[in-house]
Design a protein around this motif. Structure first.
Motif, PDB file in Angstrom:
ATOM      1  N   GLU A  13      38.923 -38.448 -97.462  1.00 35.12           N
ATOM      2  CA  GLU A  13      40.277 -37.275 -97.477  1.00 35.12           C
ATOM      3  C   GLU A  13      41.285 -37.531 -98.022  1.00 35.12           C
ATOM      4  N   LYS A  14      42.215 -37.910 -98.667  1.00 35.34           N
ATOM      5  CA  LYS A  14      43.165 -38.461 -99.000  1.00 35.34           C
ATOM      6  C   LYS A  14      42.700 -37.516-100.940  1.00 35.34           C
ATOM      7  N   LEU A  15      42.061 -38.289-100.743  1.00 35.28           N
ATOM      8  CA  LEU A  15      41.188 -37.657-102.701  1.00 35.28           C
ATOM      9  C   LEU A  15      40.870 -35.927-102.277  1.00 35.28           C
ATOM     10  N   ILE A  32      40.846 -30.710-103.301  1.00 35.10           N
ATOM     11  CA  ILE A  32      41.312 -29.390-102.944  1.00 35.10           C
ATOM     12  C   ILE A  32      42.758 -28.434-103.543  1.00 35.10           C
ATOM     13  N   ASP A  33      43.003 -29.273-103.610  1.00 33.13           N
ATOM     14  CA  ASP A  33      44.897 -28.288-104.006  1.00 33.13           C
ATOM     15  C   ASP A  33      44.883 -28.338-105.867  1.00 33.13           C
ATOM     16  N   LEU A  70      45.463 -44.507-103.076  1.00 29.63           N
ATOM     17  CA  LEU A  70      43.621 -44.334-102.455  1.00 29.63           C
ATOM     18  C   LEU A  70      43.134 -46.175-102.274  1.00 29.63           C
ATOM     19  N   LYS A  71      43.463 -46.734-103.296  1.00 29.30           N
ATOM     20  CA  LYS A  71      42.935 -48.103-103.217  1.00 29.30           C
ATOM     21  C   LYS A  71      42.974 -49.178-101.529  1.00 29.30           C
ATOM     22  N   GLU A  72      44.764 -48.739-101.619  1.00 30.38           N
ATOM     23  CA  GLU A  72      45.515 -49.309-100.482  1.00 30.38           C
ATOM     24  C   GLU A  72      45.122 -48.851 -99.381  1.00 30.38           C
ATOM     25  N   ASN A 112      34.423 -44.460-107.445  1.00 32.71           N
ATOM     26  CA  ASN A 112      35.319 -45.469-108.637  1.00 32.71           C
ATOM     27  C   ASN A 112      36.990 -44.770-108.743  1.00 32.71           C
ATOM     28  N   ILE A 113      37.549 -43.278-108.389  1.00 32.33           N
ATOM     29  CA  ILE A 113      38.334 -43.337-108.378  1.00 32.33           C
ATOM     30  C   ILE A 113      39.290 -43.519-107.537  1.00 32.33           C
ATOM     31  N   ILE A 114      39.018 -43.567-106.471  1.00 34.63           N
ATOM     32  CA  ILE A 114      39.898 -44.600-105.072  1.00 34.63           C
ATOM     33  C   ILE A 114      39.445 -45.607-105.227  1.00 34.63           C
ATOM     34  N   ASN A 115      39.005 -46.695-106.281  1.00 36.01           N
ATOM     35  CA  ASN A 115      39.461 -48.200-106.267  1.00 36.01           C
ATOM     36  C   ASN A 115      40.310 -47.961-107.687  1.00 36.01           C
ATOM     37  N   ALA A 116      40.852 -46.772-108.659  1.00 33.47           N
ATOM     38  CA  ALA A 116      41.265 -46.968-109.595  1.00 33.47           C
ATOM     39  C   ALA A 116      42.403 -46.465-109.567  1.00 33.47           C
TER      40      ALA A 116
END
Length: 175
Positions: A36-38, A43-44, A23-25, A15-19
């Motif tokens: 992995e990016k999310l 983590i940070d 990340l969507k790109e 849901n967050i990736i698509n928002a």
């Protein structure tokens, strides 16, 4: 009043990736890279805020998939089993927590937000999570910058005028 025991941030991963546009790109070319990016963002964020982050990726349509739990620095990543949505996993998970725990669920899914609120957790939209993440990154940069300034060099030559420096240099060279 009792103090909160733990602070959780539960994230509906896809849901967050698509928002989030970035990340969507990435997901158009590699879903794994966007995950992995999310994960690295969280983590940070988790390290900075002290919240226990749990990212849930559903495997609803993946044949014969089994639930997989992966622990990384400061976060837990859940891949649900076949026919289990991230929403149902999140609902079940927050039901297992203490009423004294602070729980936020990050999702843009309106129905999920209502269920989460009904279970005593609070919700945070993808946009709000992005703003929180950016604010945390800025605070990390500020902290790092101030720490760097403290360890910057502190030499006598940086504090002397040119004439005095020239005289000292001549003495050093025995002139």
């Amino acid at each position: 009043m009792r103090r909160k025991l733990n602070s959780y941030l539960v994230i509906d991963g896809y849901n967050i990736i698509n928002a989030w546009d970035d990340l969507k790109e990435i997901s158009k070319y590699s879903l794994e890279d966007s995950r992995e990016k999310l994960i690295h963002y969280m983590i940070d964020y988790s390290e900075f805020t002290g919240k226990k982050a749990i990212i849930v990726f559903d495997a609803y349509n993946i044949k014969n998939s089994k639930e997989k739990i992966e622990k990384r620095k400061h976060i837990t990543i859940i891949y649900t089993k076949e026919y289990q949505t991230a929403d149902s996993y999140i609902e079940k998970f927050i039901s297992t927590l203490s009423k004294y725990d602070e729980v936020k669920v990050a999702t843009n899914d309106y129905a999920e937000q209502q269920i989460v609120l009904g279970k005593g957790a609070s919700r945070i939209s993808a946009r709000e999570l992005k703003l929180d993440l950016e604010a945390a990154k800025e605070k990390i940069r500020e902290r790092t910058s101030s720490q760097y300034k403290k360890i910057q060099r502190n030499f006598l030559e940086d504090r002397l005028d040119k004439e005095t420096l020239s005289k000292l240099e001549n003495i050093r060279r025995n002139r």
